[in-house]
Write an enzyme that holds these catalytic residues in place. Structure first.
Site, PDB file in Angstrom:
ATOM      1  N   ILE A  73      -3.954   7.177  -4.597  1.00 56.31           N
ATOM      2  CA  ILE A  73      -4.167   7.728  -6.155  1.00 56.31           C
ATOM      3  C   ILE A  73      -3.134   7.116  -6.879  1.00 56.31           C
ATOM      4  CG2 ILE A  73      -4.172  10.046  -7.747  1.00 56.31           C
ATOM      5  CD1 ILE A  73      -4.778  11.401  -5.015  1.00 56.31           C
ATOM      6  N   HIS A  79       0.958   0.348  -7.910  1.00 52.06           N
ATOM      7  CA  HIS A  79       1.190   0.247  -6.204  1.00 52.06           C
ATOM      8  C   HIS A  79      -0.110   0.416  -5.635  1.00 52.06           C
ATOM      9  CE1 HIS A  79       3.884  -0.478  -2.993  1.00 52.06           C
ATOM     10  NE2 HIS A  79       3.274   0.440  -2.532  1.00 52.06           N
TER      11      HIS A  79
HETATM   12  N1  RBF Z   1      -0.376   5.461   1.101  1.00 60.26           N
HETATM   13  C1  RBF Z   1      -1.771   5.979   0.881  1.00 60.26           C
HETATM   14  O1  RBF Z   1      -2.398   5.915   1.889  1.00 60.26           O
HETATM   15  N2  RBF Z   1      -2.225   6.640  -0.259  1.00 60.26           N
HETATM   16  C2  RBF Z   1      -1.174   6.447  -1.422  1.00 60.26           C
HETATM   17  O2  RBF Z   1      -1.423   7.137  -2.409  1.00 60.26           O
HETATM   18  C3  RBF Z   1       0.109   5.604  -1.262  1.00 60.26           C
HETATM   19  N3  RBF Z   1       0.904   5.636  -2.371  1.00 60.26           N
HETATM   20  C4  RBF Z   1       2.112   5.133  -2.045  1.00 60.26           C
HETATM   21  C5  RBF Z   1       3.032   4.744  -3.328  1.00 60.26           C
HETATM   22  C6  RBF Z   1       4.065   4.124  -3.097  1.00 60.26           C
HETATM   23  C7  RBF Z   1       5.081   4.024  -4.240  1.00 60.26           C
HETATM   24  C8  RBF Z   1       4.501   3.798  -1.959  1.00 60.26           C
HETATM   25  C9  RBF Z   1       5.837   2.896  -1.668  1.00 60.26           C
HETATM   26  C10 RBF Z   1       3.729   3.935  -0.519  1.00 60.26           C
HETATM   27  C11 RBF Z   1       2.440   4.662  -0.768  1.00 60.26           C
HETATM   28  N4  RBF Z   1       1.679   4.762   0.153  1.00 60.26           N
HETATM   29  C12 RBF Z   1       0.373   5.319  -0.103  1.00 60.26           C
HETATM   30  C13 RBF Z   1       2.155   4.479   1.612  1.00 60.26           C
HETATM   31  C14 RBF Z   1       1.647   3.046   2.145  1.00 60.26           C
HETATM   32  O3  RBF Z   1       0.294   3.160   2.545  1.00 60.26           O
HETATM   33  C15 RBF Z   1       2.769   2.670   3.392  1.00 60.26           C
HETATM   34  O4  RBF Z   1       2.295   3.818   4.198  1.00 60.26           O
HETATM   35  C16 RBF Z   1       4.116   2.310   3.089  1.00 60.26           C
HETATM   36  O5  RBF Z   1       4.124   1.599   1.965  1.00 60.26           O
HETATM   37  C17 RBF Z   1       4.743   2.106   4.217  1.00 60.26           C
HETATM   38  O6  RBF Z   1       4.292   0.649   4.836  1.00 60.26           O
END
Ligand code: RBF
Length: 148
Positions: A73, A79
């Protein structure tokens, strides 16, 4: 031929929507004749971790298809788009490298209501859609193996 097996990999971020997609995927697979114990579920921290986990499942040789679910989202930055693109490309790479169908059930949306609508709301359920596609692709892959 042995009974088909499916792997589901699912990301914990926005878990409430992801859980609904996982539930719908399981339900649809079982309605298509897949046994409950032929579906293995693995949770990962976020969508970025889905491709490597899908690779482990595909490489194991145990599954006819891998279904990957996550919800991104948009926050204050882009990001969500970077992670969605990385996940999509990673999942495609797993499919092409292994020949095992990998279904991309990662939603990238601007607001939570859009995730709600696509995980059992007005826009259907991505989990059920991916499950139908997985069964279709597993059948095509089996045909393909029969030809080679
Ligand atoms: N992972 C998701 O599955 N959905 C998200 O909305 C999501 N938003 C993130 C926003 C930020 C700023 C960061 C740093 C990570 C987010 N992640 C999200 C986690 C990402 O998929 C992953 O688990 C981490 O970046 C660690 O590799």
């Amino acid at each position: 031929m042995s009974a088909p097996r499916y792997a589901i990999v699912a990301a914990r971020w926005n878990e409430r929507y992801v859980q609904r997609m996982v539930d719908a995927a399981r339900d649809t697979l079982q309605r298509s004749g897949v046994e409950a114990d032929a579906i293995d579920l693995t949770w990962v921290p976020g969508s970025y971790e889905l491709p490597v986990t899908a690779a482990w499942a595909a490489d194991s040789g145990r599954y006819d298809a891998v279904l990957a679910f996550g919800v991104l989202i948009k926050g204050e930055t882009e990001h969500f788009r970077l992670v969605a693109e990385a996940a999509a490309q990673g999942l495609m790479r797993v499919a092409l490298d292994t020949g095992v169908p990998v279904l991309n059930g990662v939603l990238a949306v601007y607001e939570a209501a859009q995730a709600e609508a696509r995980s059992g709301g007005d826009h259907g359920n991505m989990g059920a859609q991916c499950a139908l596609a997985a069964v279709h692709m597993a059948g095509l892959a089996a045909e393909q193996r029969g030809r080679t």
